[in-house]
Structure formats: C-alpha cells, structure tokens
Design an enzyme around this catalytic site. Structure first.
Site, PDB file in Angstrom:
ATOM      1  N   CYS A 130       0.896  -1.275  -0.061  1.00 23.63           N
ATOM      2  CA  CYS A 130      -0.035  -0.121   0.033  1.00 23.63           C
ATOM      3  C   CYS A 130       0.949   1.249  -0.130  1.00 23.63           C
ATOM      4  CB  CYS A 130      -0.878   0.141   1.178  1.00 23.63           C
ATOM      5  SG  CYS A 130      -0.218  -0.639   2.713  1.00 23.63           S
ATOM      6  N   HIS A 242      -2.716   6.492   4.635  1.00 24.68           N
ATOM      7  CA  HIS A 242      -1.233   6.505   4.663  1.00 24.68           C
ATOM      8  C   HIS A 242      -0.661   7.812   4.345  1.00 24.68           C
ATOM      9  CE1 HIS A 242      -1.612   2.435   5.903  1.00 24.68           C
ATOM     10  NE2 HIS A 242      -0.814   1.830   5.109  1.00 24.68           N
TER      11      HIS A 242
END
Length: 348
Positions: A130, A242
């Site tokens: 990710c 994130h």
C-alpha cells in the site's frame, strides 16, 4: 455481457472495498462470487442493491470465473493463486506472496501498464504494498522528467493497514484510556492509541523491517533498480489513510514550481499545495477518495537538486482495492482478457 468475478477474502476490509469500487467504476460484472474460508460460509456481503453469500474456497469451481481478486493474505495466496491461475482465470493478488516472482508482473497502472503483457505467464498479477503504490504514483512522473538518484521515505501508516484487528485495537485502546480501562496491546507490539510505533512487519538481519524492504524491492521492480531508496515505516493512530514524507535527489535541478506542474498533469495525482494553514492534505481528507495527493512541495537545501514533498492516499483504495480494480480495467482495455461490455474509466 460482462465478466464473472470472484473476490477471495470478501469479508475483510479490502475485500469489501473491492466490491464497492467495482460498482463505483462500473466495471462490467455479470456474476459476482464472494469466496472465503469455511468459517465464513454463507456470510452475506453487500453487492450493488443486494447481497452475495460467501462460498468456500476449497470447493469453489475456479473454471467458471474470468478474474479473481485475491485479498486473503499471503498464506492463502501461496496455497491457491497458482492453482487458480492454472484453472483459467487471472488472479490479481493483494498480498506480498508473488511480488518478487520474476514471472509475475507487479503493476500500478499509472506507472508501468506495459507489464500487463506478462500476465499470462502464470495468470497472476501482483498488487504492490500500500505504501509503495502511492509513492510510485507520485514519484514516477518526476523520475521521468529528472531522474531520481536517491529517495528517503518516512511513512505514517494507518491501522487499517493491519486489517480490522488493527482498527479495533485503536478504537478499543482509545476508549480504554479515556475510561481508565485495559489498553494492553494485542494486535500491535506496543500501545497504538496516542502513540506511534516505528516498526511494521518483522525485523530483517540488517535492522530494517520486511515492510521497509518491500518498498525498495517494489520500486526497483516497477520503476528503476538504480534508484537508491531508504525507508522508515511507522504505524500511527489513524484509522484510514497512509502518509509519507519523501525526499528526492535528482540528477538535474528541478524547482518546486516545475514539480507542481509535472504532478498536476500526472495520472492519479492531485496537487493540493498552498502555503496556508489548510493548504495541504491529511489522511482524514484523503479517506474514501481515489487520488494520490501531493502537498508541501519544497526545495531540499541540504543536497544538490533535492525536493521534499508530502504524499497521502487512502490505503484501502489506491493502496489496495482501487489499484486491483484498475488492473482489471487494464486487462480489459488491453485485450489480455476479452472485453464483453464497456465501463467508465477512472478519472481523478
């Protein structure tokens, strides 16, 4: 007519997000199958205006589907992905199981779409980590303009990257601390509520973690093995999204204004960069969105030809489910699998 699609791990965070994004992007699905372990047999997951019931992975007939979106972890993928590929469908795998396999393409469609031509070697395509996915979407257009020599990344990774258990732990610890309850860590090695943990994955012999090693291995495979990359991965008390602080040294001068202009034209990127109190993106802003956001672009005065910038994205979307669905779109539009109807391409 559309495709027959199976999602393995359909009851998890990413699996449910895959179902949502397939619908959002109007990917042509005629038949949807939710596949999981025996303990989830019959569990219903939402699909369009109705539900589909989970079928059991070890008795499922893989020959009846065209595409399998695999999001059940590395162990399940290592056991099943090659078997499924041999049965006919193409597997788009969200785990790390096949990312380093030279016969399995690792793809972010905005970065290396040509790698899709390798998909039929094993009928498996790997989805990157990710944090890697959002990094390369921002880095590739800059690297094309002025070659990146060295990259330093510090990540600020949300608890959803550790699945539902990670999100539950942050929620439960936060409540416990406010209520003077038990905040003993269970999923993470240390308390995550009101804390940060500079450790994700497991330690390698060189002192880096495997999460950090994934990032440089994947950047090298998808972009350029000559890039020198060092990473520190940190878990933070954020539910979704994130963030990354990125420092890049290029082989020629590149100004912040030039970088902004390049990134504004780059696929999948949105530049939000004003020198104002709210002229940047945070994980809360990015949650539920498709784009990779870039903010705080500025010159690094400590090295020649250096830039610093801030990258934020929804890790359940571009970091996982969205990228997998975009790979399915790429398979369709390149004829790697034969299109049976149209779909709306993603624009951000």
């Amino acid at each position: 007519m559309g495709y027959s699609v199976a999602i393995v791990g359909a009851t998890g965070n990413v699996g449910r997000e895959m179902l949502t994004i397939l619908e959002e992007l109007e990917f042509p699905v005629d038949e949807m199958h939710a596949v999981a372990s025996r303990k989830s047999k019959g569990v219903e997951v939402a699909w369009k205006d109705g539900v589909v019931k989970c079928e059991v992975i070890d008795s499922f007939d893989w020959s009846k589907v065209d595409i399998v979106l695999m999001s059940a972890g590395g162990d399940v993928s290592r056991e099943w992905s090659e078997k499924i590929g041999k049965a006919g469908p193409i597997v788009i795998d969200n785990s790390s199981a096949f990312r380093k396999d030279p016969d399995v393409p690792l793809i972010v469609p905005e970065v290396n779409p040509d790698a899709v031509k390798l998909a039929t070697r094993k009928n498996i395509i790997a989805n990157p980590n990710c944090s890697t996915a959002q990094l390369v979407v921002a880095l590739k257009p800059l690297h094309d303009a002025a070659k990146a020599k060295r990259v330093v990344v510090s990540t600020y990774q949300s608890v959803s990257g550790a699945g539902k258990e990670g999100m539950d732990e942050l929620w439960n610890q936060t409540k416990a601390i406010y209520g003077l309850g038990d905040a003993t860590p269970k999923k993470f090695p240390k308390q995550i509520a009101f804390n940060v943990i500079p450790y994700i994955g497991s330690f390698n012999e060189d002192g880096y973690t495997d999460e950090e090693a994934k990032m440089w291995n994947e950047v090298h495979k998808m972009m350029d093995p000559a890039i020198k990359l060092t990473v520190t991965c940190v878990r933070v008390p954020v539910f979704v999204g994130h963030s990354e602080a990125v420092t890049v040294e290029f082989d020629r001068p590149i100004s912040p204004d030039e970088a902004r202009a390049i990134l504004r034209e780059a696929p999948g990127v949105l530049v939000i960069d004003k020198q104002e109190h709210d002229g940047y993106i945070t994980p809360v802003d990015a949650a539920g969105e498709h784009a990779v956001y870039v903010s705080r672009i500025r010159k690094d005065h400590t090295v020649e030809n250096g830039l610093v910038f801030w990258v934020v994205s929804d890790n359940l979307r571009k970091g996982a489910a969205l990228n997998a669905v975009q790979i399915a779109q790429l398979l369709d539009e390149t004829g790697t699998i034969k299109p049976k109807s149209g779909y709306r391409s993603l624009t951000v």
